[in-house]
Write a protein that holds these residues in place. Sequence first.
Motif, PDB file in Angstrom:
ATOM      1  N   MET A   1     -11.845   7.529   3.100  1.00  0.00           N
ATOM      2  CA  MET A   1     -10.458   7.395   3.462  1.00  0.00           C
ATOM      3  C   MET A   1      -9.639   8.409   2.668  1.00  0.00           C
ATOM      4  SD  MET A   1      -9.827   3.321   3.700  1.00  0.00           S
ATOM      5  CE  MET A   1     -11.106   2.327   4.424  1.00  0.00           C
ATOM      6  N   PRO A   2      -8.654   9.004   3.293  1.00  0.00           N
ATOM      7  CA  PRO A   2      -7.849   9.991   2.577  1.00  0.00           C
ATOM      8  C   PRO A   2      -6.931   9.323   1.564  1.00  0.00           C
ATOM      9  CG  PRO A   2      -6.958   9.625   4.775  1.00  0.00           C
ATOM     10  CD  PRO A   2      -8.256   8.861   4.688  1.00  0.00           C
ATOM     11  N   ASP A   3      -6.581  10.085   0.524  1.00  0.00           N
ATOM     12  CA  ASP A   3      -5.577   9.600  -0.411  1.00  0.00           C
ATOM     13  C   ASP A   3      -4.219   9.751   0.244  1.00  0.00           C
ATOM     14  OD1 ASP A   3      -7.272   8.865  -2.481  1.00  0.00           O
ATOM     15  OD2 ASP A   3      -7.314  10.894  -3.294  1.00  0.00           O
ATOM     16  N   LEU A   4      -3.464   8.677   0.289  1.00  0.00           N
ATOM     17  CA  LEU A   4      -2.154   8.668   0.910  1.00  0.00           C
ATOM     18  C   LEU A   4      -1.109   8.358  -0.126  1.00  0.00           C
ATOM     19  CD1 LEU A   4      -3.175   6.512   3.971  1.00  0.00           C
ATOM     20  CD2 LEU A   4      -2.794   8.956   3.983  1.00  0.00           C
ATOM     21  N   PHE A   5       0.066   8.949   0.029  1.00  0.00           N
ATOM     22  CA  PHE A   5       1.160   8.633  -0.881  1.00  0.00           C
ATOM     23  C   PHE A   5       1.690   7.252  -0.545  1.00  0.00           C
ATOM     24  CE2 PHE A   5       5.753   8.282  -1.487  1.00  0.00           C
ATOM     25  CZ  PHE A   5       5.779   8.299  -2.862  1.00  0.00           C
ATOM     26  N   GLU A  28      -6.151   3.062   7.123  1.00  0.00           N
ATOM     27  CA  GLU A  28      -6.617   4.247   6.404  1.00  0.00           C
ATOM     28  C   GLU A  28      -6.341   4.220   4.906  1.00  0.00           C
ATOM     29  OE1 GLU A  28      -5.001   7.698   8.293  1.00  0.00           O
ATOM     30  OE2 GLU A  28      -5.441   6.923  10.281  1.00  0.00           O
ATOM     31  N   VAL A  29      -5.394   3.403   4.484  1.00  0.00           N
ATOM     32  CA  VAL A  29      -4.985   3.416   3.087  1.00  0.00           C
ATOM     33  C   VAL A  29      -6.099   2.875   2.192  1.00  0.00           C
ATOM     34  CG1 VAL A  29      -3.878   1.151   3.064  1.00  0.00           C
ATOM     35  CG2 VAL A  29      -3.032   2.934   1.575  1.00  0.00           C
ATOM     36  N   ARG A  30      -6.249   3.511   1.025  1.00  0.00           N
ATOM     37  CA  ARG A  30      -7.257   3.084   0.055  1.00  0.00           C
ATOM     38  C   ARG A  30      -6.681   1.949  -0.782  1.00  0.00           C
ATOM     39  NH1 ARG A  30      -9.554   7.865  -2.545  1.00  0.00           N
ATOM     40  NH2 ARG A  30     -10.768   7.832  -0.646  1.00  0.00           N
ATOM     41  N   LEU A  31      -7.405   0.832  -0.843  1.00  0.00           N
ATOM     42  CA  LEU A  31      -6.972  -0.330  -1.611  1.00  0.00           C
ATOM     43  C   LEU A  31      -7.574  -0.272  -3.013  1.00  0.00           C
ATOM     44  CD1 LEU A  31      -7.384  -3.055   1.145  1.00  0.00           C
ATOM     45  CD2 LEU A  31      -5.395  -1.635   0.646  1.00  0.00           C
ATOM     46  N   THR A  32      -6.956  -0.992  -3.933  1.00  0.00           N
ATOM     47  CA  THR A  32      -7.425  -1.052  -5.316  1.00  0.00           C
ATOM     48  C   THR A  32      -8.280  -2.300  -5.503  1.00  0.00           C
ATOM     49  OG1 THR A  32      -5.397   0.023  -6.052  1.00  0.00           O
ATOM     50  CG2 THR A  32      -6.662  -1.163  -7.721  1.00  0.00           C
ATOM     51  N   PRO A  33      -9.488  -2.153  -6.072  1.00  0.00           N
ATOM     52  CA  PRO A  33     -10.332  -3.338  -6.302  1.00  0.00           C
ATOM     53  C   PRO A  33      -9.630  -4.362  -7.190  1.00  0.00           C
ATOM     54  CG  PRO A  33     -11.593  -1.322  -6.625  1.00  0.00           C
ATOM     55  CD  PRO A  33     -10.141  -0.916  -6.497  1.00  0.00           C
ATOM     56  N   THR A  48     -12.911  -8.278  -3.465  1.00  0.00           N
ATOM     57  CA  THR A  48     -11.589  -8.153  -2.861  1.00  0.00           C
ATOM     58  C   THR A  48     -10.912  -6.889  -3.368  1.00  0.00           C
ATOM     59  OG1 THR A  48     -10.510  -9.462  -4.591  1.00  0.00           O
ATOM     60  CG2 THR A  48     -11.278 -10.656  -2.636  1.00  0.00           C
ATOM     61  N   SER A  49      -9.993  -6.384  -2.569  1.00  0.00           N
ATOM     62  CA  SER A  49      -9.165  -5.249  -2.950  1.00  0.00           C
ATOM     63  C   SER A  49      -7.821  -5.417  -2.260  1.00  0.00           C
ATOM     64  CB  SER A  49      -9.831  -3.926  -2.577  1.00  0.00           C
ATOM     65  OG  SER A  49     -10.161  -3.904  -1.209  1.00  0.00           O
ATOM     66  N   SER A  50      -6.807  -4.734  -2.791  1.00  0.00           N
ATOM     67  CA  SER A  50      -5.477  -4.942  -2.236  1.00  0.00           C
ATOM     68  C   SER A  50      -4.555  -3.781  -2.532  1.00  0.00           C
ATOM     69  CB  SER A  50      -4.871  -6.227  -2.808  1.00  0.00           C
ATOM     70  OG  SER A  50      -4.698  -6.107  -4.202  1.00  0.00           O
ATOM     71  N   MET A  51      -3.392  -3.827  -1.909  1.00  0.00           N
ATOM     72  CA  MET A  51      -2.279  -2.942  -2.198  1.00  0.00           C
ATOM     73  C   MET A  51      -1.033  -3.815  -2.210  1.00  0.00           C
ATOM     74  SD  MET A  51      -0.710   0.295  -0.175  1.00  0.00           S
ATOM     75  CE  MET A  51      -1.940   1.425  -0.826  1.00  0.00           C
ATOM     76  N   ASP A  52      -0.343  -3.840  -3.330  1.00  0.00           N
ATOM     77  CA  ASP A  52       0.879  -4.614  -3.485  1.00  0.00           C
ATOM     78  C   ASP A  52       2.043  -3.792  -2.948  1.00  0.00           C
ATOM     79  OD1 ASP A  52       2.981  -6.216  -4.274  1.00  0.00           O
ATOM     80  OD2 ASP A  52       2.595  -6.007  -6.419  1.00  0.00           O
ATOM     81  N   LEU A  53       2.753  -4.338  -1.967  1.00  0.00           N
ATOM     82  CA  LEU A  53       3.920  -3.663  -1.401  1.00  0.00           C
ATOM     83  C   LEU A  53       5.220  -4.275  -1.902  1.00  0.00           C
ATOM     84  CD1 LEU A  53       2.613  -3.164   2.236  1.00  0.00           C
ATOM     85  CD2 LEU A  53       2.746  -1.457   0.410  1.00  0.00           C
ATOM     86  N   GLY A  54       5.127  -5.176  -2.887  1.00  0.00           N
ATOM     87  CA  GLY A  54       6.301  -5.763  -3.519  1.00  0.00           C
ATOM     88  C   GLY A  54       6.872  -6.943  -2.772  1.00  0.00           C
ATOM     89  N   ILE A  62     -11.296  -8.511   1.959  1.00  0.00           N
ATOM     90  CA  ILE A  62     -12.409  -9.234   1.332  1.00  0.00           C
ATOM     91  C   ILE A  62     -13.679  -8.939   2.117  1.00  0.00           C
ATOM     92  CG2 ILE A  62     -11.871 -11.348   2.635  1.00  0.00           C
ATOM     93  CD1 ILE A  62     -12.919 -12.908   0.102  1.00  0.00           C
ATOM     94  N   THR A  63     -14.772  -8.721   1.384  1.00  0.00           N
ATOM     95  CA  THR A  63     -16.069  -8.463   2.013  1.00  0.00           C
ATOM     96  C   THR A  63     -16.780  -9.791   2.288  1.00  0.00           C
ATOM     97  OG1 THR A  63     -17.165  -8.223  -0.136  1.00  0.00           O
ATOM     98  CG2 THR A  63     -16.276  -6.202   0.874  1.00  0.00           C
ATOM     99  N   PRO A  64     -17.842  -9.781   3.102  1.00  0.00           N
ATOM    100  CA  PRO A  64     -18.515 -11.031   3.474  1.00  0.00           C
ATOM    101  C   PRO A  64     -18.990 -11.864   2.285  1.00  0.00           C
ATOM    102  CG  PRO A  64     -19.193  -9.282   4.936  1.00  0.00           C
ATOM    103  CD  PRO A  64     -18.386  -8.636   3.835  1.00  0.00           C
TER     104      PRO A  64
END
Length: 124
Positions: A1-5, A28-33, A48-54, A62-64
């Motif tokens: 996945m590309p790095d996105l701002f 496409e956005v890369r999540l943080t573990p 699990t991984s996520s992106m906090d949007l506030g 989440i994986t299986p």
Amino acid sequence: MPDLFVPEPAALAPMLATAGAFAVPVHEVRLTPDELDPAQIVAGDPTTSSMDLGNGRGIWEITPGVVTDVEADEIFVVLSGRATIAVEGGTTIEVGPGDVALLAEGAKTTWIVHETLRKVYQSR
């Protein structure tokens, strides 16, 4: 996945106030573990991984595997993957791409994740 701002959550509010809008390419956005409490894992080796949007908003994946959780008051839309969510003393729901689900605050759940699940959520 590309790095996105993607701005930090604290920067989103001023950015939204100035620009009036912000979009994230959720597939496409890369999540943080994230750290998953080992006590929550019932079966498998889920991560699990996520992106906090506030402000209680974000993207989560989440994986299986099988995990337990105590929920916040949340609405979410499943972008990809499938899971069965069983509420202790309540109902069991099946969720997949395009489904909108509501979780009650304090609900004790068991997530049986069949395919890596990615969702966009709003909790309060």
